[in-house]
Design a protein around this motif. Structure first.
Motif, PDB file in Angstrom:
ATOM      1  N   ALA A  57      -3.311-109.216 100.623  1.00  0.00           N
ATOM      2  CA  ALA A  57      -4.502-108.395 100.358  1.00  0.00           C
ATOM      3  C   ALA A  57      -4.119-106.932 100.182  1.00  0.00           C
ATOM      4  N   PRO A  58      -4.610-106.308  99.128  1.00  0.00           N
ATOM      5  CA  PRO A  58      -4.271-104.898  98.891  1.00  0.00           C
ATOM      6  C   PRO A  58      -4.957-103.985  99.912  1.00  0.00           C
ATOM      7  N   GLU A  59      -4.408-102.775 100.048  1.00  0.00           N
ATOM      8  CA  GLU A  59      -5.033-101.765 100.892  1.00  0.00           C
ATOM      9  C   GLU A  59      -6.389-101.380 100.285  1.00  0.00           C
ATOM     10  N   PRO A  60      -7.446-101.313 101.101  1.00  0.00           N
ATOM     11  CA  PRO A  60      -8.747-100.947 100.534  1.00  0.00           C
ATOM     12  C   PRO A  60      -8.692 -99.539  99.966  1.00  0.00           C
ATOM     13  N   LYS A  61      -9.294 -99.383  98.850  1.00  0.00           N
ATOM     14  CA  LYS A  61      -9.348 -98.069  98.213  1.00  0.00           C
ATOM     15  C   LYS A  61     -10.591 -97.306  98.713  1.00  0.00           C
ATOM     16  N   VAL A  62     -10.422 -96.031  98.923  1.00  0.00           N
ATOM     17  CA  VAL A  62     -11.509 -95.213  99.452  1.00  0.00           C
ATOM     18  C   VAL A  62     -11.733 -93.986  98.569  1.00  0.00           C
ATOM     19  N   GLY A  63     -12.874 -93.392  98.760  1.00  0.00           N
ATOM     20  CA  GLY A  63     -13.214 -92.172  98.035  1.00  0.00           C
ATOM     21  C   GLY A  63     -14.241 -91.353  98.840  1.00  0.00           C
ATOM     22  N   GLY A  64     -14.817 -90.413  98.171  1.00  0.00           N
ATOM     23  CA  GLY A  64     -15.793 -89.557  98.857  1.00  0.00           C
ATOM     24  C   GLY A  64     -16.797 -88.942  97.896  1.00  0.00           C
ATOM     25  N   PHE A  65     -17.532 -87.980  98.432  1.00  0.00           N
ATOM     26  CA  PHE A  65     -18.532 -87.284  97.600  1.00  0.00           C
ATOM     27  C   PHE A  65     -18.676 -85.854  98.113  1.00  0.00           C
ATOM     28  N   LYS A  66     -19.338 -85.043  97.320  1.00  0.00           N
ATOM     29  CA  LYS A  66     -19.668 -83.674  97.734  1.00  0.00           C
ATOM     30  C   LYS A  66     -21.068 -83.331  97.231  1.00  0.00           C
ATOM     31  N   VAL A  67     -21.657 -82.391  97.925  1.00  0.00           N
ATOM     32  CA  VAL A  67     -23.011 -81.928  97.585  1.00  0.00           C
ATOM     33  C   VAL A  67     -22.936 -80.460  97.164  1.00  0.00           C
ATOM     34  N   LYS A  68     -23.520 -80.190  96.036  1.00  0.00           N
ATOM     35  CA  LYS A  68     -23.571 -78.823  95.521  1.00  0.00           C
ATOM     36  C   LYS A  68     -25.016 -78.334  95.552  1.00  0.00           C
ATOM     37  N   LYS A  69     -25.199 -77.119  96.057  1.00  0.00           N
ATOM     38  CA  LYS A  69     -26.548 -76.567  96.228  1.00  0.00           C
ATOM     39  C   LYS A  69     -26.796 -75.451  95.219  1.00  0.00           C
ATOM     40  N   GLU A  70     -27.937 -75.541  94.516  1.00  0.00           N
ATOM     41  CA  GLU A  70     -28.368 -74.488  93.607  1.00  0.00           C
ATOM     42  C   GLU A  70     -29.798 -74.055  93.968  1.00  0.00           C
ATOM     43  N   ILE A  71     -30.069 -72.733  93.816  1.00  0.00           N
ATOM     44  CA  ILE A  71     -31.393 -72.173  94.153  1.00  0.00           C
ATOM     45  C   ILE A  71     -31.923 -71.441  92.925  1.00  0.00           C
ATOM     46  N   THR A  72     -33.126 -71.779  92.534  1.00  0.00           N
ATOM     47  CA  THR A  72     -33.749 -71.128  91.371  1.00  0.00           C
ATOM     48  C   THR A  72     -35.195 -70.768  91.716  1.00  0.00           C
ATOM     49  N   GLY A  73     -35.840 -70.135  90.757  1.00  0.00           N
ATOM     50  CA  GLY A  73     -37.262 -69.779  90.924  1.00  0.00           C
ATOM     51  C   GLY A  73     -37.470 -68.300  91.239  1.00  0.00           C
ATOM     52  N   ASN A  74     -38.692 -67.818  91.019  1.00  0.00           N
ATOM     53  CA  ASN A  74     -38.972 -66.386  91.209  1.00  0.00           C
ATOM     54  C   ASN A  74     -39.017 -65.973  92.668  1.00  0.00           C
ATOM     55  N   ALA A  75     -38.940 -66.943  93.593  1.00  0.00           N
ATOM     56  CA  ALA A  75     -38.884 -66.603  95.013  1.00  0.00           C
ATOM     57  C   ALA A  75     -37.549 -67.007  95.628  1.00  0.00           C
ATOM     58  N   ALA A  76     -36.536 -67.250  94.757  1.00  0.00           N
ATOM     59  CA  ALA A  76     -35.244 -67.736  95.249  1.00  0.00           C
ATOM     60  C   ALA A  76     -34.572 -66.743  96.184  1.00  0.00           C
ATOM     61  N   GLU A  77     -34.778 -65.438  95.970  1.00  0.00           N
ATOM     62  CA  GLU A  77     -34.069 -64.441  96.778  1.00  0.00           C
ATOM     63  C   GLU A  77     -34.435 -64.531  98.253  1.00  0.00           C
ATOM     64  N   LYS A  78     -35.601 -65.109  98.554  1.00  0.00           N
ATOM     65  CA  LYS A  78     -35.992 -65.235  99.958  1.00  0.00           C
ATOM     66  C   LYS A  78     -35.181 -66.297 100.697  1.00  0.00           C
ATOM     67  N   PHE A  79     -34.393 -67.113  99.964  1.00  0.00           N
ATOM     68  CA  PHE A  79     -33.704 -68.246 100.600  1.00  0.00           C
ATOM     69  C   PHE A  79     -32.183 -68.179 100.406  1.00  0.00           C
TER      70      PHE A  79
ATOM     71  N   GLY B 229     -27.451 -71.035 101.714  1.00  0.00           N
ATOM     72  CA  GLY B 229     -27.654 -70.486 100.389  1.00  0.00           C
ATOM     73  C   GLY B 229     -27.140 -71.422  99.325  1.00  0.00           C
ATOM     74  N   ALA B 230     -26.740 -70.867  98.196  1.00  0.00           N
ATOM     75  CA  ALA B 230     -26.140 -71.658  97.115  1.00  0.00           C
ATOM     76  C   ALA B 230     -24.667 -71.853  97.423  1.00  0.00           C
ATOM     77  N   GLY B 231     -24.200 -73.094  97.388  1.00  0.00           N
ATOM     78  CA  GLY B 231     -22.793 -73.388  97.702  1.00  0.00           C
ATOM     79  C   GLY B 231     -22.520 -74.880  97.644  1.00  0.00           C
ATOM     80  N   GLU B 232     -21.422 -75.294  98.297  1.00  0.00           N
ATOM     81  CA  GLU B 232     -21.034 -76.695  98.308  1.00  0.00           C
ATOM     82  C   GLU B 232     -20.694 -77.149  99.718  1.00  0.00           C
ATOM     83  N   ALA B 233     -20.795 -78.475  99.913  1.00  0.00           N
ATOM     84  CA  ALA B 233     -20.386 -79.092 101.181  1.00  0.00           C
ATOM     85  C   ALA B 233     -19.687 -80.408 100.848  1.00  0.00           C
ATOM     86  N   GLN B 234     -18.550 -80.638 101.515  1.00  0.00           N
ATOM     87  CA  GLN B 234     -17.743 -81.846 101.287  1.00  0.00           C
ATOM     88  C   GLN B 234     -18.198 -82.946 102.226  1.00  0.00           C
ATOM     89  N   GLY B 235     -18.544 -84.114 101.629  1.00  0.00           N
ATOM     90  CA  GLY B 235     -18.878 -85.264 102.438  1.00  0.00           C
ATOM     91  C   GLY B 235     -17.612 -85.969 102.913  1.00  0.00           C
TER      92      GLY B 235
END
Length: 912
Positions: free
Chosen positions: A492-514, A536-542
């Motif tokens: 049996a082969p070694e199980p293959k694994v992976g991952g994901f990441k989340v990217k955050k974007e903020i828009t709108g005329n009230a975006a500066e408040k967040f 704020g706007a950025g990324e997070a690694q899962g």
């Protein structure tokens, strides 16, 4: 018991409070007995209140309620629980030192639709209950603002101390504090200035109308122990109460006096120091007290006017208080002012009553759901059609609604404007692409489901409700035959694994408040779960050790936003990703924060002036206070004109505009009416107008007149019966002439203002010589004109004749003539015989002369005292002696007549 009931049950107690305050040069105090209802248990409350504050006004001084007898407006915000339904309540309990100034219930209207009632306010004693309507069954986040009119409860305040401190409000797990301060309540004395004050009592069941109570303070300081009269006319639309059945069986009117600092009702201290009862006329229906009969005062009561006469004056050490009530069948406009003028001793004293205002507004929000479309196995730009049907759930009242939306791959569509309490079913009507039919998998809030049936949600809740995943199957791979299977089983082969990441974007005329807000994400990858955060706007690694092929579902936790900001989020390309052995799968979560630019509008105030005294106020500056939500300010208008309100008032806001009272009336009467009567609501594209009409009236001037009466006296008066006498008069700036022939009367010009001083002067006349003329005017000038009276000016002329004074030219000649007659006779008589042509007998002349004048002259010296007779002789021929004597007598008679006629003729010429 209610305020109205307490007032009806003890009018005597009402007098004590009201009169005591006037004695301190304040106003009458209304004792309102309000029952203290217990607080409802917190579990019964379905909401809360906060932001309690005093609203700026004439009773508030630097944030402190200081008006002894006025009222103040308290405002606060209220909010219903999310699960509140029709009939649920929020309560606010007043502090013991305060009571409501208006017991009537009121409505809180929708800010966006002024015809929709969000909640209702009602009073029970000192407890205010806000009951939400079916509006709470239909809208999310039901909330609003309220304002109530409050006044002091003098029965809960120590009279000798007053109050200075915090006023504690409680109810529904909420509390608030306001500041209040008043001085001692009195009584502090027995005298006061002339004044008039009023208090609004609200609805009265006995009177079947809305009641105001007026107190008229009468001062005796300047009356000089003279009689004094007080009159009061009911304001327009109001009637005085003279019937005790409309006041709980007690007298609706009264005169009260403080004697030795103690109240005495229905009596007065007259100018001689005696306390006497008075007499009431036309006061009926009094069953619970005895009205006395006396002469201290006479009180006449009619619905239109009251008159109180103190015929025996008022003692200067005390001042009576006159108490009356007036009723109106129509509720006065909240925020308006009732003005009334009483006359005390003929001078006007203006009193005002401010009508309390209470009410407020409410609002709520609609909800809905979102639909997201994912297509797997094919690439397409097709718009997929979804049909929804929403129906009210059991016990709810919103209207049903159906519709269709179109969604592309990886697109999110929000269905809004759905009321609370709807259950919606969602179906996809055509999911095929190029003739291929997919399998459809539904998820609701990340949970798989065979069909979709959801309740509408508030927009601040999780936005992605429904995800429709259409999977198009790949081509079928031929099955592997058994011969192709290796005989040996590889390791049996070694199980293959992976991952994901989340990217955050903020828009709108009230975006500066967040930009510094921390966002939280949850993920589920098979049996692996966890959270990620991004500021704020950025990324997070899962996690990166997830077996390849595992499906991970990522969702974002709800973001709390402030009022007025909308939050929508999307996850692309999908909220579900399949882990692969290549680069980590990436999802982009986009938050859009928008603050809708509010639609705004404005209003206009139009000023109109009417009445017979309108010209006196055509250039006056009138001031108006407006309240539009949390926006307040003032406008001014000079005379009749218009003023524009601010331009940035949100549409749907209800505005209250109140005119400040006109105080410099100068004895004029003033009323203010508003149209529309219930305020205005800001609407888009329009400019609502509030028309404020002031009516200024001045009373008809109080006038009087005078009469000139002419009398003639003296022994020569009859010579002037046909003579025309002329008089001039001056009454202030008015002058003129009056004429009277002989004795008689003539009236003055009439309509002379009361208080004017008039002077009457008679013109000089010419009289004949020997006649004396004098005149007398009574009373001594000038005379003062009295109201509805005619003053009498009596002018008496005396004409007399007198004998000529000694030493005048006529008298001298008269007496000389009288004296000269006997002298001339004595001189001329001896000469007459000589002048005669007829011889006369010889006679003794010296002897005759003394005989003829023996009674007028003294005897001559040397002559005998008794005349001796002449010797008897024979007469000669000729005239006898007798004939000679007759001639002399006739001669002197003729001379005397001529001289008399000459004298009389001369006298008559001189007289004329």
């Amino acid at each position: 018991m209610s305020t109205t009931t307490a007032s009806n049950q003890s009018f005597f107690k009402l007098f004590i409070a009201l009169v005591g305050s006037i004695a301190l040069v304040a106003s009458g105090i209304l004792v309102a007995q309000i029952s203290h209802a217990p607080l409802a248990h917190a579990a019964q409350c379905k909401g809360r209140w906060n932001n309690l504050t005093w609203k700026d006004g004439p009773s508030i001084n630097n944030g402190v309620f200081t008006s002894r007898n006025g009222f103040a407006i308290a405002t606060f915000d209220w909010e219903a629980d999310a699960n509140a339904q029709k009939g649920d309540t929020i309560e606010l309990e007043l502090p013991q030192q305060l009571t409501t100034a208006e017991q009537a219930p009121f409505n809180l209207y929708d800010e966006a639709n002024g015809n929709v009632i969000v909640a209702r306010g009602s009073w029970s004693g000192k407890k205010l209950t806000i009951t939400v309507s079916e509006f709470a069954d239909q809208k999310f986040n039901v909330r609003g603002k309220a304002e109530v009119a409050l006044k002091w409860d003098h029965s809960k305040i120590t009279p000798s101390v007053g109050f200075d401190g915090d006023l504690q409000f409680t109810g529904c797990n909420s509390n608030g504090t306001l500041k209040g301060k008043i001085g001692p309540l009195g009584p502090g004395g027995s005298t006061h200035d002339n004044q008039k004050v009023g208090t609004y009592s609200g609805w009265n069941q006995d009177a079947q109308g809305y009641v105001t109570q007026w107190s008229i303070g009468v001062s005796a300081v300047d009356t000089n122990n003279q009689p004094i009269s007080v009159t009061d006319t009911a304001p327009d639309g109001w009637k005085f109460i003279c019937d005790g059945t409309k006041n709980g069986g007690y007298s609706p009117v009264a005169v009260q006096t403080f004697v030795n600092r103690q109240p005495v009702v229905h009596q007065v201290m007259t100018s001689d120091g005696n306390v006497q009862a008075g007499t009431y006329y036309n006061v009926t229906g009094v069953a619970h007290e005895a009205l006395p009969q006396g002469h201290g005062f006479y009180f006449h009561c009619t619905p239109e006017k009251i008159t109180v006469n103190f015929n025996y004056g008022i003692h200067p050490s005390v001042g009576p208080i006159i108490q009356v009530k007036a009723v109106s069948p129509q509720r006065p406009t909240p925020g308006s002012v009732i003005t009334n003028t009483a006359e005390i001793g003929g001078k006007p004293y203006v009193g005002q009553v401010f009508i309390p205002r209470q009410g407020g507004s409410g609002t709520g929000e609609t909800g809905g759901f979102t639909v997201k479309k994912l297509v797997q196995g094919v690439s397409t730009e097709k718009e997929f059609n979804f049909h929804y049907e929403c129906h009210p759930k059991a016990g709810s009242t919103p209207a049903a609604k159906t519709g269709d939306v179109k969604v592309k791959h990886n697109q999110v569509v929000h269905v809004g404007d759905l009321d609370k309490g709807l259950t919606c079913t969602i179906t996809e009507t055509d999911a095929s692409v190029d003739g291929l039919n997919p399998t459809t998998r539904w998820t609701v809030d990340g949970m798989p489901t065979e069909s979709v049936s959801i309740e509408t949600r508030h927009k601040h809740e999780s936005a992605i409700d429904v995800v429709a995943v259409n999977r198009f199957a790949p081509p079928v791979t031929p099955p592997v035959t058994p011969s192709a299977i290796p005989s040996a089983t590889p390791p049996a082969p070694e199980p293959k694994v992976g991952g994901f990441k989340v990217k955050k974007e903020i828009t709108g005329n009230a975006a500066e408040k967040f930009t510094n807000h921390t966002f939280t994400f949850t993920y589920t990858c098979g049996d692996k779960t966890g959270e990620l955060t991004i500021t704020g706007a950025g990324e997070a690694q899962g996690p990166q050790d997830i077996p390849v092929g595992t499906i991970c579902t990522i969702s974002e936790k709800e973001v709390a936003v402030s009022e007025g900001i909308n939050w929508v989020h999307t996850i692309a390309p999908s909220a579900s990703v399949t882990i692969s052995e290549t680069d980590p799968q990436s999802v982009t979560v986009t938050n859009t924060f928008t603050k809708a630019e509010p639609k705004t509008g404005t209003f206009k105030v139009k000023k109109e002036i009417t009445g017979n005294a309108s010209a006196d106020f055509s250039n006056r500056v009138f001031t108006f206070d407006y309240t539009c939500g949390d926006k307040t300010g003032e406008l001014t208008i000079t005379g009749a004109g218009e003023a524009q309100g601010p331009q940035d008032i949100p549409v749907g806001t209800q505005c209250t505009i109140v005119e400040r009272p006109v105080t410099d009336l100068n004895a004029h009467a003033w009323t203010a009416t508003y149209q529309p009567t219930d305020g205005i609501t800001i609407t888009e594209g329009q400019q609502p107008t509030l028309t404020v009409t002031n009516t200024f009236t001045k009373p008809e001037p109080k006038t009087g007149n005078f009469t000139v009466k002419k009398e003639l006296t003296g022994n020569a008066a009859e010579n002037f019966n046909n003579h025309t006498f002329t008089f001039t008069y001056t009454c202030g700036a008015q002058t003129g002439e009056l004429k009277i022939t002989g004795a008689g009367e003539i009236p003055g010009p009439g309509n002379i203002p009361a208080g004017t001083e008039c002077t009457v002067v008679e013109k000089q006349i010419t009289v004949p010589a020997g006649v004396t003329w004098t005149h007398n005017i009574n009373p001594t000038q000038p005379v003062t004109i009295r109201e509805n009276e005619t003053a009498l000016v009596k002018v008496t002329n005396t004409f007399t004749t007198t004998p000529p004074a000694p030493g005048s030219s006529d008298n001298g000649r008269w007496w000389i003539f009288l004296i000269s007659i006997p002298l001339l006779g004595g001189l001329i008589s001896p000469l007459l015989p000589l002048l005669s042509s007829t011889p006369t007998p010889t006679q003794n002349v010296l002897a005759e002369t003394p005989q003829a004048h023996s009674q007028h002259t003294q005897p001559q010296k040397g002559l005998p005292k008794t005349p001796q007779p002449a010797p008897h002789t024979q007469p000669k021929k000729g005239l006898a002696n007798t004939g000679a004597n007759t001639s002399i007598i006739l001669f002197w008679a003729l001379i005397s007549m001529l001289l008399g006629l000459t004298f009389i003729t001369t006298r008559k010429k001189k007289q004329h």
